[in-house]
Design a protein around this motif. Structure first.
Motif, short mmCIF file in Angstrom:
data_model
loop_
_atom_site.label_atom_id
_atom_site.label_comp_id
_atom_site.label_asym_id
_atom_site.label_seq_id
_atom_site.Cartn_x
_atom_site.Cartn_y
_atom_site.Cartn_z
N ALA A 1 24.70 -18.34 -12.39
CA ALA A 1 25.23 -19.19 -12.25
C ALA A 1 25.63 -20.02 -13.82
N LEU A 2 26.50 -19.90 -13.85
CA LEU A 2 26.94 -20.50 -14.94
C LEU A 2 27.21 -22.12 -15.48
N ASP A 3 26.56 -22.83 -15.66
CA ASP A 3 26.51 -24.58 -16.08
C ASP A 3 27.31 -25.23 -14.62
N PRO A 4 26.44 -24.89 -13.14
CA PRO A 4 26.53 -25.77 -11.90
C PRO A 4 26.05 -27.15 -12.53
N ASP A 5 27.23 -27.87 -11.71
CA ASP A 5 27.11 -29.17 -11.58
C ASP A 5 25.72 -29.54 -10.71
N LEU A 6 25.70 -28.80 -9.34
CA LEU A 6 24.54 -29.44 -8.54
C LEU A 6 23.95 -27.84 -8.29
N ALA A 7 22.80 -28.16 -8.15
CA ALA A 7 21.94 -27.57 -6.93
C ALA A 7 21.71 -27.79 -5.70
N ALA A 8 21.43 -26.44 -4.01
CA ALA A 8 21.79 -27.18 -3.39
C ALA A 8 21.01 -26.03 -2.48
N PRO A 9 20.43 -26.29 -1.29
CA PRO A 9 20.00 -25.39 -0.08
C PRO A 9 21.52 -24.23 0.04
N GLY A 10 20.11 -23.11 -0.32
CA GLY A 10 21.74 -22.30 -0.09
C GLY A 10 21.30 -21.07 0.15
N ASP A 11 19.69 -20.29 0.50
CA ASP A 11 19.29 -19.26 0.44
C ASP A 11 18.00 -19.57 1.77
N ALA A 12 18.42 -18.24 2.82
CA ALA A 12 17.72 -18.21 3.80
C ALA A 12 17.94 -19.78 4.84
N VAL A 13 19.15 -19.98 4.64
CA VAL A 13 19.84 -20.66 5.40
C VAL A 13 20.00 -20.52 7.16
N VAL A 14 19.83 -21.07 7.95
CA VAL A 14 20.37 -20.38 9.30
C VAL A 14 21.70 -21.46 10.00
N GLY A 15 22.69 -20.90 10.18
CA GLY A 15 24.06 -21.53 10.90
C GLY A 15 24.53 -21.18 12.20
N ILE A 16 25.66 -21.13 11.86
CA ILE A 16 26.13 -21.19 13.36
C ILE A 16 27.03 -19.76 13.47
N GLY A 17 27.67 -19.65 14.89
CA GLY A 17 28.27 -18.35 14.45
C GLY A 17 30.21 -18.63 15.21
N PRO A 18 30.79 -17.81 15.09
CA PRO A 18 32.27 -18.06 15.31
C PRO A 18 32.51 -18.96 17.25
N LYS A 19 31.34 -18.16 17.65
CA LYS A 19 31.27 -18.25 18.94
C LYS A 19 29.57 -18.39 19.53
N GLY A 20 29.66 -18.91 20.88
CA GLY A 20 28.48 -19.07 21.59
C GLY A 20 27.56 -19.93 20.59
N SER A 21 25.93 -19.81 21.09
CA SER A 21 25.34 -20.81 20.55
C SER A 21 23.89 -20.28 19.93
N GLY A 22 24.11 -18.88 19.79
CA GLY A 22 22.92 -18.57 18.27
C GLY A 22 23.43 -18.40 17.23
N HIS A 23 22.51 -17.95 16.29
CA HIS A 23 21.98 -18.29 15.11
C HIS A 23 22.56 -16.89 14.20
N TYR A 24 22.42 -17.34 12.84
CA TYR A 24 22.98 -16.15 12.22
C TYR A 24 21.90 -16.75 10.35
#
Length: 393
Positions: A252-275
């Motif tokens: 990463a070259l000169d980012p302004d800010l860092a935030a959680p981005g690894d091992a992140v759990v989220g939703i899919g385009p349908k259904g209630s399951g997670h990725y």
């Protein structure tokens, strides 16, 4: 082929992330077995089918929830009244976590890849089921805008057009899910247009997977990507549960800010399951959600002021780390240094008159003469009387 490389990278990221997936207690699927969530895809091969609903669900709260201080932040703001545009692979309108809060431009209401839906969930997913996985701004609205083709392949022109149309359709914050090696002219113009309309742009500082070099191997050289390299775009890099980036992550070259981005759990385009997924694009989604919280809580702030709050209230580190609650509550100095008051001209009083001084000297001198005369008289008169006023012999 490139799509196979993306598929392998996503699988490796998911495998590496599993040990740190959630805080204690560990996540479990509905049947009680430990969760092994399917990996988030970045692109689709020609023979890939569209993303389906995940049958796995993370029941424990992900580590990102505490890292961003979401419980405290929601006491002040949940993003009501703010629209975040997701310029990416589309956003599935059938996702229960986003139900009733997604407006789509054209075909962007369909997400065959799943990346745009995942990012939209990190921004604004509302709790469903046991409520373990939620977005940063669970009351914000999502505007789905296509920035890639249906298989997830981006182009600078699609992203630039997406930014412009998102601004025209009333977005307050625009999240761009792609980091592009080319397209500076059209993207710079699109970002300038957004700035003229007081819209904040958030983008990943680097791609989630290193691009392929001329030798067919990942090109791990640090370089600037569009639109994150454009001034006034809030560029974001990822970090994981340990506070560091995973091994092999694109530089990463000169980012302004860092935030959680690894091992992140989220939703899919349908259904209630997670990725599960990893990358700077997911970190940028968290920042876009935090921007929505602030724009809802302090609607009079400009896009530039929101960006400044996120940066100056961030946790100090080599790259400042996003703190959503501090962004809402921090008391910052005024936007610019206070102008120094112009010094008033010095007032020099006129020279004092000599008359009072002369008069005082005369009165003082006269009094002294009288005293001397009286003193002399007190000595001379008795002597004169004793001598009968005869002159001295």
């Amino acid at each position: 082929m490139p799509s196979d490389r993306y598929r392998r990278a996503a699988a490796l990221a998911a495998a590496a992330a599993l040990p740190a997936l959630v805080m204690s207690p560990p996540a479990h699927a509905d049947d009680g077995d430990p969760v092994r969530l399917p990996p988030l895809r970045l692109r689709m091969a020609a023979d890939d089918s569209c993303a389906t609903a995940s049958v796995k669900t993370a029941e424990a709260r992900p580590w990102t929830h505490q890292a961003l201080q979401l419980s405290r932040s929601w006491q002040l703001s949940q993003g009501v009244g703010v629209t975040v545009a997701v310029v990416d692979t589309g956003v599935g309108q059938q996702s229960p976590a986003l139900s009733g809060r997604v407006t789509a431009e054209g075909t962007a209401g369909q997400d065959c890849v799943g990346h745009g839906s995942f990012a939209a969930g990190l921004i604004a997913a509302a709790p469903t089921g046991k409520g373990a996985v939620t977005g940063v701004a669970p009351a914000a609205r999502i505007l789905a805008v296509r920035g890639t083709d249906t298989r997830g392949n981006p182009s600078a022109q699609l992203v630039a057009d997406g930014i412009r149309s998102a601004v025209d359709d009333g977005a307050d914050v625009v999240y761009v899910g792609q980091a592009l090696a080319t397209g500076g002219k059209e993207l710079t113009e699109a970002v300038a247009y957004a700035g003229s309309k007081d819209v904040l742009i958030v983008a990943p500082v680097a791609p989630d997977v290193a691009p392929e070099g001329a030798d067919g191997k990942p090109d791990t050289r640090a370089r600037a990507y569009w639109p994150a390299r454009i001034p006034h775009v809030l560029s974001v890099v990822d970090y994981g549960p340990a506070g560091t980036r995973p091994e092999g992550a694109p530089p990463a070259l000169d980012p302004d800010l860092a935030a959680p981005g690894d091992a992140v759990v989220g939703i899919g385009p349908k259904g209630s399951g997670h990725y599960i997924g990893s990358g700077s694009s997911l970190a940028a989604a968290h920042v876009a959600g935090a921007a929505a919280l602030i724009r809802s809580y302090q609607p009079d702030l400009s896009a530039a002021q929101v960006s400044r709050r996120l940066l100056e209230a961030a946790y100090p580190d080599a790259v400042p780390k996003l703190d959503a609650y501090a962004g809402l509550t921090a008391v910052l100095p005024t936007d610019g240094p206070a102008a120094e008051a112009e010094a008033a001209p010095a007032h020099i009083p006129p020279a004092a008159s000599d008359t009072p001084r002369v008069r005082a000297l005369m009165i003082g001198g006269g009094a002294l003469v009288v005293v001397l005369l009286v003193g002399a008289a007190m000595v001379i008169v008795p002597l004169g009387k004793a001598r009968g006023w005869r002159p001295a012999p």
